[in-house]
Write a protein that holds these residues in place. Structure first.
Motif, short mmCIF file in Angstrom:
data_model
loop_
_atom_site.label_atom_id
_atom_site.label_comp_id
_atom_site.label_asym_id
_atom_site.label_seq_id
_atom_site.Cartn_x
_atom_site.Cartn_y
_atom_site.Cartn_z
N PRO A 185 -2.71 -5.08 -2.02
CA PRO A 185 -2.79 -4.92 -0.55
C PRO A 185 -4.13 -5.36 0.01
O PRO A 185 -4.20 -5.91 1.11
CB PRO A 185 -2.54 -3.42 -0.34
CG PRO A 185 -2.78 -2.79 -1.66
CD PRO A 185 -2.43 -3.80 -2.69
N ILE A 229 -6.26 0.95 4.67
CA ILE A 229 -6.52 -0.03 3.60
C ILE A 229 -6.38 -1.46 4.13
O ILE A 229 -7.25 -2.31 3.92
CB ILE A 229 -5.56 0.20 2.42
CG1 ILE A 229 -5.92 1.49 1.69
CG2 ILE A 229 -5.58 -0.99 1.46
CD1 ILE A 229 -4.90 1.90 0.64
N ALA A 245 -2.28 3.56 4.43
CA ALA A 245 -1.93 2.14 4.29
C ALA A 245 -2.56 1.33 5.41
O ALA A 245 -3.10 0.23 5.19
CB ALA A 245 -0.41 1.97 4.29
N ALA A 289 0.83 -1.21 0.00
CA ALA A 289 0.00 0.00 0.00
C ALA A 289 0.86 1.26 0.00
O ALA A 289 0.55 2.24 -0.69
CB ALA A 289 -0.93 -0.01 1.21
#
Length: 316
Positions: free
Chosen positions: A266, A135, A132, A122
């Motif tokens: 990711p 996510i 990140a 990410a």
């Protein structure tokens, strides 16, 4: 009782058949027909998988790696069922310790081979540290929620809770076990495929190796569970071997989905981790603690975690 497939069990089945008015010769014939049916199922599954794999783009190293990793896991599951053919039973303490070991391997694999690479992926795609984390966190929750939904909708049998899902009582118990095993192996196969779809084949190999290691005791646990509810040694081992075929199929599916877009990587890694964490918490740990062997199960979990951590570190 389900059909038995070892000589002593077959003799016992004939005695019960005679007591219930069934001709012993008929009972013996039914016993061999069951064995032949199991052999045909195993052979048919192998032929079908071979035909499917011939259609795959094996010139793609990601697909080839996912297929190899999934096949490793399937073979490890099959290997784990073999001791059931040599021994009538294992102690409950051994059973729970092996379950704990498998949980530890899966927990470490989720952390080191899925979540950490998902965060790195990410960030490489331009996400901030908070982005990140968001996510990956969302992906973990999505994977767990997906497996929770499957858990509720698909008829299967938990080792602890018994029957669940729609029309579960209408299915034979053996197929409930097969479905339960499939729920365990599905996230593992997907995790292998998603890992090989990434940019770090060494980490993917570490994950596939770790999952294969924990699949050996898992295969034995599956066969032992079937033995515990009355299935014969050969049938228990055969069904356990069939259960491992979920993993190469799921691995191919995982790499195929991620190959559509690199931005999904990711999310896919995190979702696979979430699914594995769900299985650990919802299935494996409660079962390993059910008979009062929490200390041994926890020790197995710690050893499994350390083994997978060392494996991931060494291969990376």
């Amino acid at each position: 009782m389900p059909g038995q497939d070892d000589p002593a069990a077959s003799c016992g089945a004939e005695q019960r058949a005679a007591a219930s008015g069934i001709n012993p010769q008929t009972a013996r014939s039914m016993h061999w027909r069951r064995l032949m049916g199991l052999a045909i199922c195993l052979g048919g599954a192998a032929v079908l998988l071979s035909a499917i794999f011939r259609m795959l783009p094996l010139d793609d190293p990601r697909m080839r790696g996912a297929l190899t990793g999934g096949a490793m896991a399937a073979l490890a599951t099959a290997l784990g069922t073999l001791p059931v053919l040599l021994s009538h039973q294992f102690s409950q303490r051994t059973y729970d310790t092996l379950l704990g070991f498998g949980a530890g391997v899966m927990l470490a694999a989720s952390s080191f081979s899925l979540i950490i690479p998902a965060l790195a992926s990410a960030r490489l795609q331009g996400a901030s540290a908070w982005g990140a984390g968001g996510i990956v966190g969302a992906g973990i929750m999505a994977g767990a929620l997906f497996l929770m939904l499957v858990d509720r909708l698909v008829p299967h049998e938990h080792f602890v809770k018994g029957l669940e899902g729609r029309q579960a009582r209408a299915l034979k118990r053996v197929w409930l076990f097969v479905l339960a095993i499939g729920l365990h192996n599905l996230p593992e196969g997907l995790a292998i495929g998603v890992a090989f779809a990434g940019t770090d084949p060494v980490a993917a190999l570490a994950l596939a190796t770790g999952i294969s290691i924990q699949d050996v005791p898992e295969g034995m646990v599956v066969a032992l569970a079937l033995r515990g509810v009355g299935y014969g040694r050969w049938r228990s081992a055969g069904i356990g071997m069939l259960s491992g075929l979920v993993e190469p199929v799921a691995a191919v599916l995982g790499v195929a989905v991620i190959s559509l877009s690199a931005s999904l990587l990711p999310w896919g890694l995190a979702a696979a981790a979430g699914a594995m964490l769900y299985v650990i918490s919802h299935e494996i740990i409660p079962e390993s603690h059910r008979e009062g062997h929490e200390t041994f199960a926890t020790g197995g979990l710690m050893v499994g975690f350390v083994v997978m951590m060392l494996l991931d570190t060494a291969l990376s």
